[in-house]
Design a protein around this motif. Sequence first.
Motif, PDB file in Angstrom:
ATOM      1  N   GLY A   1       0.790  -1.221   0.000  1.00 32.06           N
ATOM      2  CA  GLY A   1       0.000   0.000   0.000  1.00 32.06           C
ATOM      3  C   GLY A   1       0.818   1.265   0.000  1.00 32.06           C
ATOM      4  O   GLY A   1       0.261   2.363   0.088  1.00 32.06           O
ATOM      5  N   LYS A   2       2.129   1.138  -0.126  1.00 31.53           N
ATOM      6  CA  LYS A   2       2.996   2.320  -0.148  1.00 31.53           C
ATOM      7  C   LYS A   2       2.987   2.943  -1.543  1.00 31.53           C
ATOM      8  O   LYS A   2       3.083   2.250  -2.557  1.00 31.53           O
ATOM      9  N   ILE A   3       2.879   4.262  -1.599  1.00 25.11           N
ATOM     10  CA  ILE A   3       2.871   4.980  -2.876  1.00 25.11           C
ATOM     11  C   ILE A   3       4.238   4.849  -3.536  1.00 25.11           C
ATOM     12  O   ILE A   3       5.270   5.098  -2.908  1.00 25.11           O
ATOM     13  N   VAL A   4       4.230   4.456  -4.821  1.00 26.87           N
ATOM     14  CA  VAL A   4       5.496   4.225  -5.522  1.00 26.87           C
ATOM     15  C   VAL A   4       5.668   5.128  -6.741  1.00 26.87           C
ATOM     16  O   VAL A   4       6.600   4.939  -7.516  1.00 26.87           O
ATOM     17  N   GLU A   5       4.778   6.083  -6.932  1.00 29.11           N
ATOM     18  CA  GLU A   5       4.972   7.051  -8.006  1.00 29.11           C
ATOM     19  C   GLU A   5       4.475   8.416  -7.555  1.00 29.11           C
ATOM     20  O   GLU A   5       3.621   8.525  -6.677  1.00 29.11           O
ATOM     21  N   SER A   6       5.012   9.450  -8.172  1.00 27.18           N
ATOM     22  CA  SER A   6       4.599  10.825  -7.897  1.00 27.18           C
ATOM     23  C   SER A   6       3.530  11.234  -8.903  1.00 27.18           C
ATOM     24  O   SER A   6       3.357  10.583  -9.943  1.00 27.18           O
ATOM     25  N   PRO A   7       2.796  12.317  -8.649  1.00 26.55           N
ATOM     26  CA  PRO A   7       1.858  12.809  -9.664  1.00 26.55           C
ATOM     27  C   PRO A   7       2.541  13.070 -11.016  1.00 26.55           C
ATOM     28  O   PRO A   7       1.974  12.765 -12.067  1.00 26.55           O
ATOM     29  N   LYS A   8       3.747  13.618 -10.983  1.00 30.84           N
ATOM     30  CA  LYS A   8       4.472  13.856 -12.236  1.00 30.84           C
ATOM     31  C   LYS A   8       4.679  12.554 -12.991  1.00 30.84           C
ATOM     32  O   LYS A   8       4.455  12.480 -14.212  1.00 30.84           O
ATOM     33  N   GLN A   9       5.094  11.506 -12.291  1.00 30.93           N
ATOM     34  CA  GLN A   9       5.304  10.217 -12.935  1.00 30.93           C
ATOM     35  C   GLN A   9       3.998   9.628 -13.456  1.00 30.93           C
ATOM     36  O   GLN A   9       3.979   8.978 -14.504  1.00 30.93           O
ATOM     37  N   MET A  10       2.905   9.859 -12.735  1.00 34.04           N
ATOM     38  CA  MET A  10       1.606   9.379 -13.213  1.00 34.04           C
ATOM     39  C   MET A  10       1.236  10.044 -14.533  1.00 34.04           C
ATOM     40  O   MET A  10       0.843   9.377 -15.490  1.00 34.04           O
ATOM     41  N   PHE A  11       1.349  11.376 -14.591  1.00 33.04           N
ATOM     42  CA  PHE A  11       0.996  12.075 -15.822  1.00 33.04           C
ATOM     43  C   PHE A  11       1.928  11.682 -16.970  1.00 33.04           C
ATOM     44  O   PHE A  11       1.482  11.574 -18.127  1.00 33.04           O
ATOM     45  N   GLU A  12       3.194  11.438 -16.681  1.00 34.09           N
ATOM     46  CA  GLU A  12       4.117  10.969 -17.720  1.00 34.09           C
ATOM     47  C   GLU A  12       3.718   9.575 -18.191  1.00 34.09           C
ATOM     48  O   GLU A  12       3.746   9.291 -19.392  1.00 34.09           O
ATOM     49  N   ARG A  13       3.351   8.709 -17.251  1.00 35.66           N
ATOM     50  CA  ARG A  13       2.910   7.352 -17.588  1.00 35.66           C
ATOM     51  C   ARG A  13       1.756   7.381 -18.571  1.00 35.66           C
ATOM     52  O   ARG A  13       1.715   6.623 -19.544  1.00 35.66           O
ATOM     53  N   VAL A  14       0.791   8.277 -18.327  1.00 37.04           N
ATOM     54  CA  VAL A  14      -0.365   8.402 -19.214  1.00 37.04           C
ATOM     55  C   VAL A  14       0.042   9.008 -20.557  1.00 37.04           C
ATOM     56  O   VAL A  14      -0.329   8.498 -21.620  1.00 37.04           O
ATOM     57  N   ALA A  15       0.808  10.092 -20.528  1.00 37.65           N
ATOM     58  CA  ALA A  15       1.167  10.810 -21.751  1.00 37.65           C
ATOM     59  C   ALA A  15       1.972   9.938 -22.706  1.00 37.65           C
ATOM     60  O   ALA A  15       1.784   9.990 -23.933  1.00 37.65           O
ATOM     61  N   ILE A  16       2.881   9.120 -22.174  1.00 35.62           N
ATOM     62  CA  ILE A  16       3.675   8.232 -23.029  1.00 35.62           C
ATOM     63  C   ILE A  16       2.769   7.275 -23.781  1.00 35.62           C
ATOM     64  O   ILE A  16       2.903   7.085 -24.997  1.00 35.62           O
ATOM     65  N   LEU A  17       1.830   6.671 -23.068  1.00 38.40           N
ATOM     66  CA  LEU A  17       0.931   5.718 -23.718  1.00 38.40           C
ATOM     67  C   LEU A  17       0.096   6.387 -24.800  1.00 38.40           C
ATOM     68  O   LEU A  17      -0.067   5.854 -25.901  1.00 38.40           O
ATOM     69  N   ILE A  18      -0.428   7.580 -24.507  1.00 37.42           N
ATOM     70  CA  ILE A  18      -1.316   8.256 -25.438  1.00 37.42           C
ATOM     71  C   ILE A  18      -0.574   8.707 -26.698  1.00 37.42           C
ATOM     72  O   ILE A  18      -1.164   8.854 -27.766  1.00 37.42           O
ATOM     73  N   ALA A  19       0.731   8.903 -26.618  1.00 39.15           N
ATOM     74  CA  ALA A  19       1.514   9.318 -27.789  1.00 39.15           C
ATOM     75  C   ALA A  19       1.855   8.162 -28.719  1.00 39.15           C
ATOM     76  O   ALA A  19       2.241   8.385 -29.874  1.00 39.15           O
TER      77      ALA A  19
END
Length: 887
Positions: free
Chosen positions: A149-167
């Motif tokens: 249950g420990k957070i392993v990504e930051s909001p910045k990493q989350m948005f990058e994760r999404v943006a990479i896939l969408i590109a």
Amino acid sequence: MKDSTDVKPQDLASAIGKIRKRDGSIVEFQMAKITNAIYKALVATRRPDYALAERLAEKVVQRLIKQGFDASNIPGVEDVQDIVETVLIDEGLADTAKAYILYRHERRRIREEKMKILERSRLDEVDKALSTNSLRVLASRYLLKDESGKIVESPKQMFERVAILIAIPDMLRDARVFMLDGKFKRDDVARVNAYIESIDELDGRYSIGRYRLNKWHLEAMLRLYKELALQNRMKVGIDELLSMLEKGEFDAYEKRVEEYYRLMVDMYFLPNSPTLMNAGTRLGQLSACFVLPIHDDLASIMKTATDAALIFKSGGGVGINYSNLRPEGDIVASTSGVASGPVSFMRIVDTTTEVVKQGGKRRGANMGILEVWHPDIEKFVTAKTKPGVLENFNVSVGVWSDFVDAVKSNEKYALRNPRNGKIVGYIDARQMMELIAISAWQSAEPGMIFLDNMNKYNVMKDVQGLIRATNPCGEQSLYPYESCNLGSINLAKLVKRRADGSYEFDWQKYEQIIRLATRFLDNVIDVSKYPIDEIDRATKASRRIGLGIMGLADLLYMLKIPYNSREGYELMNRIAEALTYYSMDESVEIAKARGAFPLYNESGYIQGRLPVAGYYELAKEEHTHDWDALIEKIKRYGIRNSQTTTVAPTGTLSMIADCSGGIEPTFALVYEKHVTVGKFYYTNRIFEEALREAGLYSDELLKKIAENYGSVRGLDEVPEEMQKVFVTAMDIHWADHIMAQTVWQRWISNAIAKTINMPNDVTAEDVKCSYLLAHELGLKGITVFRDGSRQQQVLHITGESKVKRFDAIPSSYVVEYIRRYVKDGSLLREIEGAILKSDRAKSSSRGYVLTSAGEGEVLCPLCKSKLVFAEGCNTCVNCGWSSCIVS
């Protein structure tokens, strides 16, 4: 050294050049940040003088230069803040200096709170830009966590994760590797499958510029490559494609990743929750909701339940029209038994929803529809008036115009057995309408789905028949197995400040965001990992997307335009028209390069039809865009998406973006918010700024507003003009709520998620008239919420001493509009009687207390805070939990 006073103001920032942040990083020095901080301190001490703040900021930078700071001797943040305090005191602004010191302490407290929320010892630029409310929601539901249950990504990493896939779909349509009309037969599908089977070995091996692709990004790319290769459109084999990627030949698409990233991180646009949660992860399911078919046999019923379970597991919600099922008590020839009816089979899906938790995040949601001609309609209508029944369902009655006509003329209405189409009895149409209204008055359900309005401009009915179902919140009409891929533009971000400090809407930026967001959502369809094959095929056959908006109420506050006014409705009309026009125009541009949606040649677009009511129902001189020219472009090039716009629920998304939800008015300007250390008054940020600028801000006033149902109406301390602008959902008459939905529905190709709020003392007759008015004005569906209507109260999050000092009255605009557009004389008189009656008017000077229809309050299942009901969803304003899949 050159005297700093000789340096021109525009050169001051460049004279310093850089600044050292608290984390040790060095960034560009921006004098505007000093100006804004000083201005906030001036506002706090009732001196809202931006020009003064600019002059003081110049003095701060001049003193930095005088102390020897420059490009080679870089100042730190603390150095700058210490000098700000000194300058303020030297200028005789001791009270402002005190406010600034308090501001510094508050900023420090916020930084510490953010680090605690994110479980991090250092904040990056995204963490700092987002509010604590936003980070709390992201940490609770969106950021990836490990098994403990420990957070392993930051909001910045989350948005990058999404943006990479969408590109990735953009990259695979590069002219070097893709041709729309290609005839490149590839024989490497087995090779692609082998890569997918060994996907762990590819984790982190490839990049698009500085953005590293994880294995789930690669898996989505391989799946899309295979699909395009089977269409004979890929010029290169998979090995060559991967070689090009490894050599950096697609690094130019780093810019596209950045565009999608900035679109989200700057809060101009957010996709629906499953996309944020699942993009670039094992689950990979990006769509919010789906519609499933159900037929009158046990095999179909159980397949629907199984498909629903798979959808819930993947993070989606389900809409089902149960009208094909034979009524309770009907004969079942194969067993010589009797049918148990649609409501009993709804319980199967309800139980499935309860036991299948979605992607470890939340439970599912359902829309159950039964058409009014079904013999079990009375049982369906009253099913949810009892607590604990079908708790995972929204329910809506599907009606056609013949039923509405029967209500108007007070006639009998035929009930038909769906097994054979035979008439099995008649109901009094008006009595049934009253029963629906009474149930909704009591429990806020059922809503109504107007199937005739839904299909009136349906460009797909020639090829797919009539649409008879929607997603769980009712805003997305879907055929069986279609999915809704939704996202919302934040209107509150699209403003420009004039020289006098006032705001104006940035129409040029709006168009840019619409076009980029349309491409974003079209790409979602390509890289989503659908839970069942039928959904994959149906979604890609029509490529339906739903681009919508949020932040409307905040935008109107900033522009100082009352929501329920002629000016407000006219602005809504123009914004809605632009949304659909530019999204469709961009969809045509995408079609030029990628092809129209596969069912295009069998759709109504070929005949020049549009799924847009406003094009047909408003005179051309009232249009602000050239729709005829767009029709010709569509006929020439095709269109990529069968429909492009929807206004979806944005409860949680708007909390991330720190703006108002959807097209809803603000539910409360001030309310009590509970956190771990206690409670405080949360205030709408735009309203708070207005109070401070007017010198009205005080804890006493906030408490009084909170206990006035979060409204400033009827409060002598608040100027009348401010009362007109800063309206809340309960300030607005239910007819004006319908008016706002009507304005948007003219131009939105799908439908609208909106709650029609009503005060506690309305009657079931009011509810009935609201439903009839909604149908008459062309709405595709309606959800009504009477304050206190549920078995347990959900709307209010104010103190125990809440007192309402005002009545909501219809605007003159809506009264005139209804008189002009409701053609049936008897219906007009009935509706007028409901909206214009004054027998329950209360004196605004004495106030009155509203009652609740039950004991206790519905609490958030996560944090146990009180819930708000808006956009057809229960939403927690503390942690962001929502009963809607989309938001």
